[in-house]
Scaffold this active site. Structure first.
Site, short mmCIF file in Angstrom:
data_model
loop_
_atom_site.label_atom_id
_atom_site.label_comp_id
_atom_site.label_asym_id
_atom_site.label_seq_id
_atom_site.Cartn_x
_atom_site.Cartn_y
_atom_site.Cartn_z
N ALA A 10 29.41 1.79 -3.02
CA ALA A 10 28.38 1.66 -2.39
C ALA A 10 27.84 0.56 -1.25
O ALA A 10 28.33 -0.67 -2.16
CB ALA A 10 27.19 2.17 -3.32
N MET A 11 26.30 0.47 -0.10
CA MET A 11 26.27 -0.84 -0.12
C MET A 11 26.07 -1.64 -0.84
O MET A 11 25.34 -1.25 -2.10
CB MET A 11 25.06 -0.28 0.71
CG MET A 11 25.40 0.79 1.93
SD MET A 11 26.54 0.23 3.64
CE MET A 11 25.33 -0.58 3.88
N LYS A 15 31.85 -6.07 -1.60
CA LYS A 15 32.62 -5.16 -0.85
C LYS A 15 33.63 -5.98 -0.52
O LYS A 15 34.42 -7.30 0.06
CB LYS A 15 33.32 -4.01 -0.34
CG LYS A 15 32.75 -2.98 -1.19
CD LYS A 15 32.65 -1.47 -0.18
CE LYS A 15 31.51 -1.56 0.41
NZ LYS A 15 30.03 -1.77 0.49
N ASP A 85 38.91 -3.99 6.45
CA ASP A 85 37.74 -4.16 5.50
C ASP A 85 36.47 -3.30 6.75
O ASP A 85 36.91 -2.78 7.60
CB ASP A 85 36.12 -5.65 6.16
CG ASP A 85 35.37 -5.75 5.15
OD1 ASP A 85 34.84 -4.85 4.49
OD2 ASP A 85 34.02 -6.17 5.75
N GLU A 86 36.03 -2.78 5.33
CA GLU A 86 34.44 -1.40 6.53
C GLU A 86 36.24 -0.05 6.90
O GLU A 86 36.30 0.35 8.14
CB GLU A 86 34.37 -1.70 7.60
CG GLU A 86 32.80 -2.86 7.70
CD GLU A 86 32.03 -1.78 6.98
OE1 GLU A 86 32.24 -1.21 5.84
OE2 GLU A 86 31.58 -3.50 6.68
N CYS A 87 37.34 -0.54 6.30
CA CYS A 87 38.26 1.14 6.38
C CYS A 87 37.72 2.44 6.75
O CYS A 87 38.21 3.25 6.80
CB CYS A 87 39.36 0.78 5.12
SG CYS A 87 38.04 1.25 3.78
N GLN A 88 36.78 2.52 6.31
CA GLN A 88 36.36 4.02 6.15
C GLN A 88 36.23 4.14 7.74
O GLN A 88 36.30 5.35 7.81
CB GLN A 88 34.36 3.99 5.53
CG GLN A 88 33.14 3.29 6.58
CD GLN A 88 33.62 2.70 6.06
OE1 GLN A 88 33.94 1.36 5.45
NE2 GLN A 88 32.21 1.10 6.26
N CYS A 143 21.75 1.04 -8.99
CA CYS A 143 20.52 1.35 -8.66
C CYS A 143 18.91 0.68 -8.95
O CYS A 143 19.91 0.21 -10.32
CB CYS A 143 19.88 2.78 -8.68
SG CYS A 143 18.96 3.63 -8.27
N CYS A 180 21.08 5.50 -7.34
CA CYS A 180 21.99 6.52 -8.02
C CYS A 180 21.63 7.25 -7.34
O CYS A 180 21.12 7.80 -7.14
CB CYS A 180 21.85 6.33 -9.22
SG CYS A 180 19.97 6.97 -10.20
#
Length: 194
Positions: A10-11, A15, A85-88, A143, A180
């Site tokens: 998640a953010m 990463k 990076d940022e592969c999404q 969270c 979460c």
């Protein structure tokens, strides 16, 4: 034997910091790294990968039309590893091209990115990585309640959770918060009740 790796979180799960640390580790051993990111991610400039904790490095910005296999074989054949990076934000075809580099050139490819968008829908690049990666691992964050964060909640200017809009909206801590799923649902419910 080289592998295609997908490291997602998640953010705020560090990463990018892990991607940059991995780059440093390879280079410390005298290996050549091709650091790339999709041109969609222009938050810190098109040719910089930068983490929230201040680490940064120059990179190659990859437009959606670039054939990564061709670019690798023509221009970067002396590379020992690819770190993305940022592969999404990569296209399905580009993930397949990275897969081909692993298979045909025996070069490891490490992809770092988000699993899902602000509505918990898979990104195109992430979906394809789940389908084709040899190794998939989660980089965890929490969270505010202490539970594992899995949702990238998008916030408006009043810090309210946004539940509609375009899938891609580039932003950082001012725009997104990791939550979460329970807290995310409860926050949306309480917003609607007001």
């Amino acid at each position: 034997m080289a592998k295609l790796y997908f490291k997602y979180g998640a953010m705020g799960s560090s990463k990018t910091a892990q991607a940059l640390t991995t780059k440093f580790n390879y280079e410390e051993r005298g290996m050549k790294v091709w650091l790339i990111k999709p041109s969609t991610d222009n938050r810190d400039g098109t040719d910089i990968v930068k983490s929230r904790i201040g680490l940064y490095a120059p990179c190659t910005s990859i437009p959606a039309t670039m054939d990564l296999f061709e670019a690798f074989t023509v221009e970067h054949g002396d590379i020992d590893v690819i770190i993305a990076d940022e592969c999404q934000f990569f296209t399905e075809a580009q993930i397949d091209q990275l897969r081909r580099i692993v298979n045909e050139c025996d070069i490891p490819v490490l992809c770092f990115g988000l699993r899902t968008d602000f509505l918990c829908h898979l990104f195109t690049g992430s979906k394809r990585l789940f389908e084709t990666a040899d190794s998939i691992s989660e980089i965890k964050t929490i969270c505010s309640c202490g539970s594992k964060a899995t949702v990238n909640a998008r916030l408006d200017a009043n810090m309210q959770i946004v539940t509609e809009g375009a899938q891609v909206m580039i932003g950082g801590n001012e725009t997104y918060i990791a939550m979460c799923h329970r807290c995310w649902c409860e926050k949306i419910k309480s917003q609607k009740a007001k």
